[in-house]
Design a protein around this motif. Structure first.
Motif, PDB file in Angstrom:
ATOM      1  N   ALA A   1       0.811  -1.219   0.000  1.00 29.75           N
ATOM      2  CA  ALA A   1       0.000   0.000   0.000  1.00 29.75           C
ATOM      3  C   ALA A   1       0.838   1.261   0.000  1.00 29.75           C
ATOM      4  O   ALA A   1       0.415   2.303  -0.517  1.00 29.75           O
ATOM      5  CB  ALA A   1      -0.938  -0.006   1.203  1.00 29.75           C
ATOM      6  N   MET A   2       2.048   1.202   0.576  1.00 29.48           N
ATOM      7  CA  MET A   2       2.836   2.406   0.797  1.00 29.48           C
ATOM      8  C   MET A   2       4.055   2.540  -0.105  1.00 29.48           C
ATOM      9  O   MET A   2       4.614   3.636  -0.219  1.00 29.48           O
ATOM     10  CB  MET A   2       3.303   2.456   2.266  1.00 29.48           C
ATOM     11  N   ALA A   3       4.489   1.471  -0.732  1.00 28.69           N
ATOM     12  CA  ALA A   3       5.689   1.530  -1.573  1.00 28.69           C
ATOM     13  C   ALA A   3       5.477   2.486  -2.745  1.00 28.69           C
ATOM     14  O   ALA A   3       4.364   2.647  -3.242  1.00 28.69           O
ATOM     15  CB  ALA A   3       6.029   0.138  -2.094  1.00 28.69           C
ATOM     16  N   SER A   4       6.551   3.096  -3.186  1.00 31.30           N
ATOM     17  CA  SER A   4       6.465   3.972  -4.356  1.00 31.30           C
ATOM     18  C   SER A   4       6.286   3.138  -5.616  1.00 31.30           C
ATOM     19  O   SER A   4       6.617   1.940  -5.648  1.00 31.30           O
ATOM     20  CB  SER A   4       7.734   4.816  -4.482  1.00 31.30           C
ATOM     21  N   THR A   5       5.780   3.772  -6.657  1.00 24.31           N
ATOM     22  CA  THR A   5       5.651   3.077  -7.941  1.00 24.31           C
ATOM     23  C   THR A   5       7.004   2.571  -8.409  1.00 24.31           C
ATOM     24  O   THR A   5       7.125   1.459  -8.938  1.00 24.31           O
ATOM     25  CB  THR A   5       5.049   4.026  -8.993  1.00 24.31           C
ATOM     26  N   GLU A   6       8.041   3.374  -8.187  1.00 21.18           N
ATOM     27  CA  GLU A   6       9.389   2.981  -8.611  1.00 21.18           C
ATOM     28  C   GLU A   6       9.873   1.745  -7.861  1.00 21.18           C
ATOM     29  O   GLU A   6      10.519   0.866  -8.452  1.00 21.18           O
ATOM     30  CB  GLU A   6      10.361   4.143  -8.416  1.00 21.18           C
ATOM     31  N   GLN A   7       9.590   1.677  -6.569  1.00 20.10           N
ATOM     32  CA  GLN A   7       9.957   0.484  -5.810  1.00 20.10           C
ATOM     33  C   GLN A   7       9.245  -0.752  -6.355  1.00 20.10           C
ATOM     34  O   GLN A   7       9.853  -1.807  -6.552  1.00 20.10           O
ATOM     35  CB  GLN A   7       9.612   0.664  -4.327  1.00 20.10           C
ATOM     36  N   LEU A   8       7.948  -0.616  -6.597  1.00 18.59           N
ATOM     37  CA  LEU A   8       7.172  -1.746  -7.099  1.00 18.59           C
ATOM     38  C   LEU A   8       7.668  -2.206  -8.467  1.00 18.59           C
ATOM     39  O   LEU A   8       7.783  -3.409  -8.731  1.00 18.59           O
ATOM     40  CB  LEU A   8       5.693  -1.374  -7.166  1.00 18.59           C
ATOM     41  N   MET A   9       7.972  -1.256  -9.333  1.00 15.57           N
ATOM     42  CA  MET A   9       8.469  -1.613 -10.663  1.00 15.57           C
ATOM     43  C   MET A   9       9.813  -2.326 -10.578  1.00 15.57           C
ATOM     44  O   MET A   9      10.065  -3.282 -11.318  1.00 15.57           O
ATOM     45  CB  MET A   9       8.576  -0.357 -11.528  1.00 15.57           C
ATOM     46  N   ALA A  10      10.660  -1.879  -9.674  1.00 15.65           N
ATOM     47  CA  ALA A  10      11.963  -2.525  -9.509  1.00 15.65           C
ATOM     48  C   ALA A  10      11.788  -3.964  -9.047  1.00 15.65           C
ATOM     49  O   ALA A  10      12.407  -4.895  -9.587  1.00 15.65           O
ATOM     50  CB  ALA A  10      12.815  -1.744  -8.511  1.00 15.65           C
ATOM     51  N   GLY A  11      10.933  -4.180  -8.050  1.00 14.40           N
ATOM     52  CA  GLY A  11      10.693  -5.528  -7.566  1.00 14.40           C
ATOM     53  C   GLY A  11      10.059  -6.412  -8.625  1.00 14.40           C
ATOM     54  O   GLY A  11      10.413  -7.591  -8.769  1.00 14.40           O
ATOM     55  N   LEU A  12       9.139  -5.843  -9.382  1.00 18.06           N
ATOM     56  CA  LEU A  12       8.464  -6.593 -10.441  1.00 18.06           C
ATOM     57  C   LEU A  12       9.462  -7.129 -11.464  1.00 18.06           C
ATOM     58  O   LEU A  12       9.312  -8.249 -11.972  1.00 18.06           O
ATOM     59  CB  LEU A  12       7.444  -5.677 -11.120  1.00 18.06           C
ATOM     60  N   SER A  13      10.500  -6.361 -11.713  1.00 23.02           N
ATOM     61  CA  SER A  13      11.489  -6.766 -12.714  1.00 23.02           C
ATOM     62  C   SER A  13      12.266  -8.009 -12.313  1.00 23.02           C
ATOM     63  O   SER A  13      12.886  -8.664 -13.164  1.00 23.02           O
ATOM     64  CB  SER A  13      12.468  -5.617 -12.976  1.00 23.02           C
ATOM     65  N   ARG A  14      12.242  -8.355 -11.030  1.00 21.03           N
ATOM     66  CA  ARG A  14      13.035  -9.488 -10.535  1.00 21.03           C
ATOM     67  C   ARG A  14      12.164 -10.629  -9.976  1.00 21.03           C
ATOM     68  O   ARG A  14      12.705 -11.608  -9.469  1.00 21.03           O
ATOM     69  CB  ARG A  14      13.999  -9.009  -9.448  1.00 21.03           C
ATOM     70  N   LEU A  15      10.853 -10.505 -10.087  1.00 21.71           N
ATOM     71  CA  LEU A  15       9.977 -11.538  -9.538  1.00 21.71           C
ATOM     72  C   LEU A  15      10.031 -12.801 -10.377  1.00 21.71           C
ATOM     73  O   LEU A  15       9.926 -12.760 -11.604  1.00 21.71           O
ATOM     74  CB  LEU A  15       8.532 -11.029  -9.480  1.00 21.71           C
ATOM     75  N   ALA A  16      10.161 -13.937  -9.702  1.00 19.89           N
ATOM     76  CA  ALA A  16      10.173 -15.224 -10.397  1.00 19.89           C
ATOM     77  C   ALA A  16       8.794 -15.878 -10.407  1.00 19.89           C
ATOM     78  O   ALA A  16       8.532 -16.751 -11.228  1.00 19.89           O
ATOM     79  CB  ALA A  16      11.181 -16.164  -9.733  1.00 19.89           C
ATOM     80  N   ASP A  17       7.919 -15.471  -9.503  1.00 17.60           N
ATOM     81  CA  ASP A  17       6.584 -16.056  -9.373  1.00 17.60           C
ATOM     82  C   ASP A  17       5.641 -15.357 -10.360  1.00 17.60           C
ATOM     83  O   ASP A  17       5.332 -14.178 -10.187  1.00 17.60           O
ATOM     84  CB  ASP A  17       6.099 -15.869  -7.933  1.00 17.60           C
ATOM     85  N   PRO A  18       5.145 -16.055 -11.393  1.00 13.86           N
ATOM     86  CA  PRO A  18       4.334 -15.371 -12.405  1.00 13.86           C
ATOM     87  C   PRO A  18       3.024 -14.808 -11.866  1.00 13.86           C
ATOM     88  O   PRO A  18       2.568 -13.745 -12.317  1.00 13.86           O
ATOM     89  CB  PRO A  18       4.089 -16.449 -13.463  1.00 13.86           C
ATOM     90  N   GLU A  19       2.402 -15.483 -10.906  1.00  9.87           N
ATOM     91  CA  GLU A  19       1.131 -14.993 -10.382  1.00  9.87           C
ATOM     92  C   GLU A  19       1.326 -13.737  -9.534  1.00  9.87           C
ATOM     93  O   GLU A  19       0.596 -12.759  -9.674  1.00  9.87           O
ATOM     94  CB  GLU A  19       0.432 -16.076  -9.564  1.00  9.87           C
ATOM     95  N   VAL A  20       2.332 -13.757  -8.666  1.00  5.17           N
ATOM     96  CA  VAL A  20       2.638 -12.548  -7.900  1.00  5.17           C
ATOM     97  C   VAL A  20       3.064 -11.434  -8.857  1.00  5.17           C
ATOM     98  O   VAL A  20       2.718 -10.267  -8.668  1.00  5.17           O
ATOM     99  CB  VAL A  20       3.713 -12.821  -6.833  1.00  5.17           C
ATOM    100  N   GLY A  21       3.780 -11.795  -9.912  1.00  6.79           N
ATOM    101  CA  GLY A  21       4.172 -10.814 -10.910  1.00  6.79           C
ATOM    102  C   GLY A  21       2.966 -10.169 -11.586  1.00  6.79           C
ATOM    103  O   GLY A  21       2.933  -8.951 -11.802  1.00  6.79           O
ATOM    104  N   ARG A  22       1.964 -10.979 -11.910  1.00  2.00           N
ATOM    105  CA  ARG A  22       0.749 -10.441 -12.536  1.00  2.00           C
ATOM    106  C   ARG A  22       0.049  -9.461 -11.586  1.00  2.00           C
ATOM    107  O   ARG A  22      -0.388  -8.370 -11.994  1.00  2.00           O
ATOM    108  CB  ARG A  22      -0.197 -11.576 -12.904  1.00  2.00           C
ATOM    109  N   LEU A  23      -0.050  -9.854 -10.326  1.00  6.34           N
ATOM    110  CA  LEU A  23      -0.713  -8.994  -9.343  1.00  6.34           C
ATOM    111  C   LEU A  23       0.087  -7.717  -9.097  1.00  6.34           C
ATOM    112  O   LEU A  23      -0.481  -6.624  -8.966  1.00  6.34           O
ATOM    113  CB  LEU A  23      -0.916  -9.760  -8.038  1.00  6.34           C
TER     114      LEU A  23
END
Length: 223
Positions: A130-152
C-alpha cells in the motif's frame, strides 16, 4: 553515571540480558548513538551473531533508522528468510523505508512474501504494497520469479498510472485467493484519498489482516 558508548551497548545486547526491559533500554540507547554518528555498519555484528534476540534487535534498529542504514540492505535477504516473525516484520519495514531501484532483488523478495501464511507478515506485506512507491514496485516486479505474484504486482503498478477497474478490485477482495486480496486491498488503499469506497469494502472482508489494515487506514484518513 558514565555514558555508555555504542560499543558498550552492542556488547550488552550480545550478552543476552535476561530482562526484556534492560535489552529494550540498551537497544533504544544504541539507536540514539546511531543517530549521533555511531557507524551503522557495526550493526552487522548483531545481524550475523546467530543469536535470534540480537538479530531481532538489529532488524528493529534498521527499521527505525530507515534510509541512513541503506548500506545494510545486503543483509536483508537473510532477514526476510529468518525463522522469527519479528525479524521478518522489521525487515519488510526497512525495505519500505530504504530500498530503491538499485535493490530490486530485496523488493522482489518482499513482494514474494505475499504468499506467506504468517498473519503478522501478511499484514506487514500489505502495508508495504500500500505504501511503496511506484518505482519500488516496478523494480521488484522486474526481478519476480513467481508469475502470479508478478501479474498482481503489475496490476498494482498499473493502478498508479491508470484507473483500475473497481469491479476487478471488488472481485479480488471478495474472492478466495488470499494473495489477490492483499494486492486488491493495496489498490483500495492507494485510491482512498480520492475515493474510499473500495477501502470501506476492504474493511468488511472476512480476512483479518486485510480488514484490520483497511480499518486502520480509514481511521488515518478520518483523523
Amino acid at each position: 553515571m558514565q555514558t555508555q558508548t555504542g560499543d558498550d551497548l552492542m556488547a550488552r545486547i550480545l550478552a543476552r540480558p535476561a530482562d526484556d526491559e534492560a535489552r529494550g533500554q540498551a537497544a533504544n540507547d544504541l539507536l540514539d548513538e546511531l543517530f549521533d554518528g555511531y557507524p551503522v555498519e557495526n550493526l552487522r555484528v548483531l545481524l550475523r551473531s546467530g543469536d535470534d534476540d540480537a538479530v531481532q534487535t538489529g532488524a528493529w534498529l534498521l527499521s527505525e533508522l530507515g534510509e541512513p542504514a541503506e548500506p545494510l540492505l545486503d543483509e536483508v535477504p537473510a532477514l526476510l528468510a529468518h525463522p522469527r516473525t519479528q525479524v521478518r516484520f522489521f525487515a519488510v519495514e526497512f525495505v519500505l523505508l530504504a530500498a530503491d531501484e538499485r535493490h530490486a532483488g530485496v523488493i522482489a523478495q518482499t513482494l514474494a512474501l505475499s504468499r506467506t501464511s504468517d498473519t503478522a507478515i501478511r499484514w506487514k506485506v500489505l502495508h508495504f504494497l500500500a505504501m511503496a512507491s511506484t518505482e519500488q514496485l516496478m523494480a521488484g516486479l522486474s526481478r519476480l520469479a513467481d508469475p502470479e505474484v508478478g501479474r498482481l504486482a503489475a496490476g498494482l503498478v498499473a493502478a498508479d498510472t491508470e484507473d483500475p477497474d473497481p469491479g476487478e478490485v471488488v472481485a479480488a477482495l471478495e474472492g478466495d485467493d488470499p494473495v489477490a486480496r492483499l494486492f486488491a486491498a493495496a489498490i483500495a488503499t492507494r485510491m482512498a484519498e480520492d475515493d474510499a469506497a473500495l477501502l470501506r469494502l476492504a474493511a468488511r472482508v472476512k480476512d483479518e489482516e486485510v480488514s484490520s489494515f483497511a480499518q486502520w487506514q480509514l481511521m488515518r484518513l478520518q483523523g
